[in-house]
Motif scaffolding. Structure first.
Motif, PDB file in Angstrom:
ATOM      1  N   ILE A 100      53.948   2.156  -2.476  1.00 21.38           N
ATOM      2  CA  ILE A 100      53.868   3.241  -3.447  1.00 21.38           C
ATOM      3  C   ILE A 100      53.548   4.515  -2.677  1.00 21.38           C
ATOM      4  CG2 ILE A 100      52.679   4.128  -5.480  1.00 21.38           C
ATOM      5  CD1 ILE A 100      51.969   1.147  -6.098  1.00 21.38           C
ATOM      6  N   PRO A 101      54.491   5.463  -2.630  1.00 25.41           N
ATOM      7  CA  PRO A 101      54.235   6.714  -1.921  1.00 25.41           C
ATOM      8  C   PRO A 101      53.090   7.484  -2.590  1.00 25.41           C
ATOM      9  CG  PRO A 101      56.569   6.467  -2.376  1.00 25.41           C
ATOM     10  CD  PRO A 101      55.861   5.397  -3.136  1.00 25.41           C
ATOM     11  N   THR A 102      52.365   8.245  -1.805  1.00 28.40           N
ATOM     12  CA  THR A 102      51.231   9.011  -2.315  1.00 28.40           C
ATOM     13  C   THR A 102      51.652   9.939  -3.445  1.00 28.40           C
ATOM     14  OG1 THR A 102      50.198   8.900  -0.146  1.00 28.40           O
ATOM     15  CG2 THR A 102      49.361  10.563  -1.654  1.00 28.40           C
ATOM     16  N   HIS A 103      52.799  10.604  -3.292  1.00 31.26           N
ATOM     17  CA  HIS A 103      53.238  11.532  -4.334  1.00 31.26           C
ATOM     18  C   HIS A 103      53.556  10.811  -5.640  1.00 31.26           C
ATOM     19  CE1 HIS A 103      57.574  10.650  -4.326  1.00 31.26           C
ATOM     20  NE2 HIS A 103      57.410  10.423  -3.036  1.00 31.26           N
ATOM     21  N   ALA A 104      54.035   9.571  -5.565  1.00 28.87           N
ATOM     22  CA  ALA A 104      54.316   8.810  -6.776  1.00 28.87           C
ATOM     23  C   ALA A 104      53.019   8.464  -7.508  1.00 28.87           C
ATOM     24  CB  ALA A 104      55.080   7.531  -6.446  1.00 28.87           C
ATOM     25  N   LEU A 105      51.994   8.151  -6.752  1.00 33.38           N
ATOM     26  CA  LEU A 105      50.692   7.859  -7.348  1.00 33.38           C
ATOM     27  C   LEU A 105      50.112   9.116  -7.986  1.00 33.38           C
ATOM     28  CD1 LEU A 105      48.562   5.713  -7.787  1.00 33.38           C
ATOM     29  CD2 LEU A 105      47.622   6.286  -5.572  1.00 33.38           C
ATOM     30  N   ASP A 106      50.220  10.243  -7.289  1.00 35.53           N
ATOM     31  CA  ASP A 106      49.731  11.510  -7.840  1.00 35.53           C
ATOM     32  C   ASP A 106      50.479  11.877  -9.115  1.00 35.53           C
ATOM     33  OD1 ASP A 106      47.971  11.693  -5.710  1.00 35.53           O
ATOM     34  OD2 ASP A 106      49.274  13.031  -4.549  1.00 35.53           O
ATOM     35  N   ASP A 107      51.806  11.710  -9.120  1.00 38.62           N
ATOM     36  CA  ASP A 107      52.614  11.995 -10.304  1.00 38.62           C
ATOM     37  C   ASP A 107      52.203  11.116 -11.475  1.00 38.62           C
ATOM     38  OD1 ASP A 107      54.007  13.874  -8.859  1.00 38.62           O
ATOM     39  OD2 ASP A 107      55.785  12.602  -8.565  1.00 38.62           O
ATOM     40  N   PHE A 108      51.961   9.850 -11.209  1.00 35.97           N
ATOM     41  CA  PHE A 108      51.549   8.919 -12.253  1.00 35.97           C
ATOM     42  C   PHE A 108      50.225   9.362 -12.880  1.00 35.97           C
ATOM     43  CE2 PHE A 108      48.884   5.248 -13.373  1.00 35.97           C
ATOM     44  CZ  PHE A 108      49.627   4.747 -14.430  1.00 35.97           C
ATOM     45  N   VAL A 109      49.265   9.710 -12.047  1.00 36.66           N
ATOM     46  CA  VAL A 109      47.949  10.124 -12.550  1.00 36.66           C
ATOM     47  C   VAL A 109      48.071  11.420 -13.362  1.00 36.66           C
ATOM     48  CG1 VAL A 109      45.652  10.918 -11.869  1.00 36.66           C
ATOM     49  CG2 VAL A 109      46.674   8.933 -10.751  1.00 36.66           C
ATOM     50  N   LEU A 110      48.829  12.390 -12.860  1.00 35.37           N
ATOM     51  CA  LEU A 110      49.007  13.649 -13.585  1.00 35.37           C
ATOM     52  C   LEU A 110      49.696  13.435 -14.928  1.00 35.37           C
ATOM     53  CD1 LEU A 110      49.979  16.061 -10.678  1.00 35.37           C
ATOM     54  CD2 LEU A 110      47.825  15.987 -11.956  1.00 35.37           C
ATOM     55  N   THR A 111      50.687  12.568 -14.963  1.00 37.71           N
ATOM     56  CA  THR A 111      51.381  12.264 -16.211  1.00 37.71           C
ATOM     57  C   THR A 111      50.429  11.642 -17.218  1.00 37.71           C
ATOM     58  OG1 THR A 111      53.470  11.946 -15.049  1.00 37.71           O
ATOM     59  CG2 THR A 111      53.287  10.960 -17.232  1.00 37.71           C
ATOM     60  N   ARG A 112      49.605  10.709 -16.760  1.00 38.12           N
ATOM     61  CA  ARG A 112      48.630  10.072 -17.655  1.00 38.12           C
ATOM     62  C   ARG A 112      47.614  11.091 -18.176  1.00 38.12           C
ATOM     63  NH1 ARG A 112      49.275   4.423 -18.698  1.00 38.12           N
ATOM     64  NH2 ARG A 112      47.252   4.752 -19.650  1.00 38.12           N
ATOM     65  N   LEU A 113      47.160  12.001 -17.316  1.00 37.03           N
ATOM     66  CA  LEU A 113      46.212  13.023 -17.751  1.00 37.03           C
ATOM     67  C   LEU A 113      46.845  13.947 -18.796  1.00 37.03           C
ATOM     68  CD1 LEU A 113      44.541  13.977 -14.365  1.00 37.03           C
ATOM     69  CD2 LEU A 113      43.463  12.819 -16.295  1.00 37.03           C
ATOM     70  N   ASP A 114      48.105  14.324 -18.578  1.00 41.56           N
ATOM     71  CA  ASP A 114      48.813  15.172 -19.549  1.00 41.56           C
ATOM     72  C   ASP A 114      48.969  14.450 -20.884  1.00 41.56           C
ATOM     73  OD1 ASP A 114      49.037  17.182 -17.682  1.00 41.56           O
ATOM     74  OD2 ASP A 114      51.129  16.729 -17.167  1.00 41.56           O
ATOM     75  N   GLN A 115      49.275  13.162 -20.850  1.00 43.23           N
ATOM     76  CA  GLN A 115      49.429  12.385 -22.088  1.00 43.23           C
ATOM     77  C   GLN A 115      48.116  12.313 -22.855  1.00 43.23           C
ATOM     78  OE1 GLN A 115      50.914   8.629 -20.723  1.00 43.23           O
ATOM     79  NE2 GLN A 115      53.034   9.314 -20.630  1.00 43.23           N
ATOM     80  N   GLU A 116      47.017  12.130 -22.156  1.00 42.16           N
ATOM     81  CA  GLU A 116      45.718  12.042 -22.819  1.00 42.16           C
ATOM     82  C   GLU A 116      45.308  13.385 -23.394  1.00 42.16           C
ATOM     83  OE1 GLU A 116      42.522  10.141 -20.806  1.00 42.16           O
ATOM     84  OE2 GLU A 116      43.760   8.442 -20.193  1.00 42.16           O
ATOM     85  N   ALA A 117      45.641  14.477 -22.686  1.00 46.66           N
ATOM     86  CA  ALA A 117      45.291  15.806 -23.173  1.00 46.66           C
ATOM     87  C   ALA A 117      46.099  16.161 -24.416  1.00 46.66           C
ATOM     88  CB  ALA A 117      45.519  16.836 -22.079  1.00 46.66           C
ATOM     89  N   ALA A 118      47.357  15.699 -24.462  1.00 44.31           N
ATOM     90  CA  ALA A 118      48.227  15.996 -25.608  1.00 44.31           C
ATOM     91  C   ALA A 118      47.889  15.139 -26.824  1.00 44.31           C
ATOM     92  CB  ALA A 118      49.689  15.788 -25.214  1.00 44.31           C
ATOM     93  N   GLY A 119      47.348  13.959 -26.581  1.00 44.74           N
ATOM     94  CA  GLY A 119      47.124  13.023 -27.682  1.00 44.74           C
ATOM     95  C   GLY A 119      45.745  12.967 -28.084  1.00 44.74           C
TER      96      GLY A 119
END
Length: 50
Positions: free
Chosen positions: A31-50
Motif C-alpha cells: 500500500i503506497p503511502t499516498h494511497a493510505l493518506d488518500d484513504f484517511v482524508l476521504t474517511r475524514l471528509d465523509q465523517e465531516a459531511a455526515g
C-alpha cells in the motif's frame, strides 16, 4: 495495519472493496503511502459531511 490500527482481515476487506488502493510486487501486496493518506482524508471528509 499498524498505521490504521486495524487487523489484517479488515485491511484485506478495504483492499477487496477498492476503498484502499494497493500495488502488487511479485506475490506481495503493498500500500503506497499516498494511497493510505488518500484513504484517511476521504474517511475524514465523509465523517465531516455526515
Amino acid at each position: 495495519m499498524a498505521r490504521l490500527q486495524l487487523g489484517r482481515s479488515a485491511v484485506y476487506d478495504l483492499l477487496r472493496t477498492g476503498q484502499l488502493a494497493s500495488i502488487t510486487l511479485d506475490r506481495a501486496r503493498r500500500i503506497p503511502t499516498h494511497a493510505l493518506d488518500d484513504f484517511v482524508l476521504t474517511r475524514l471528509d465523509q465523517e465531516a459531511a455526515g
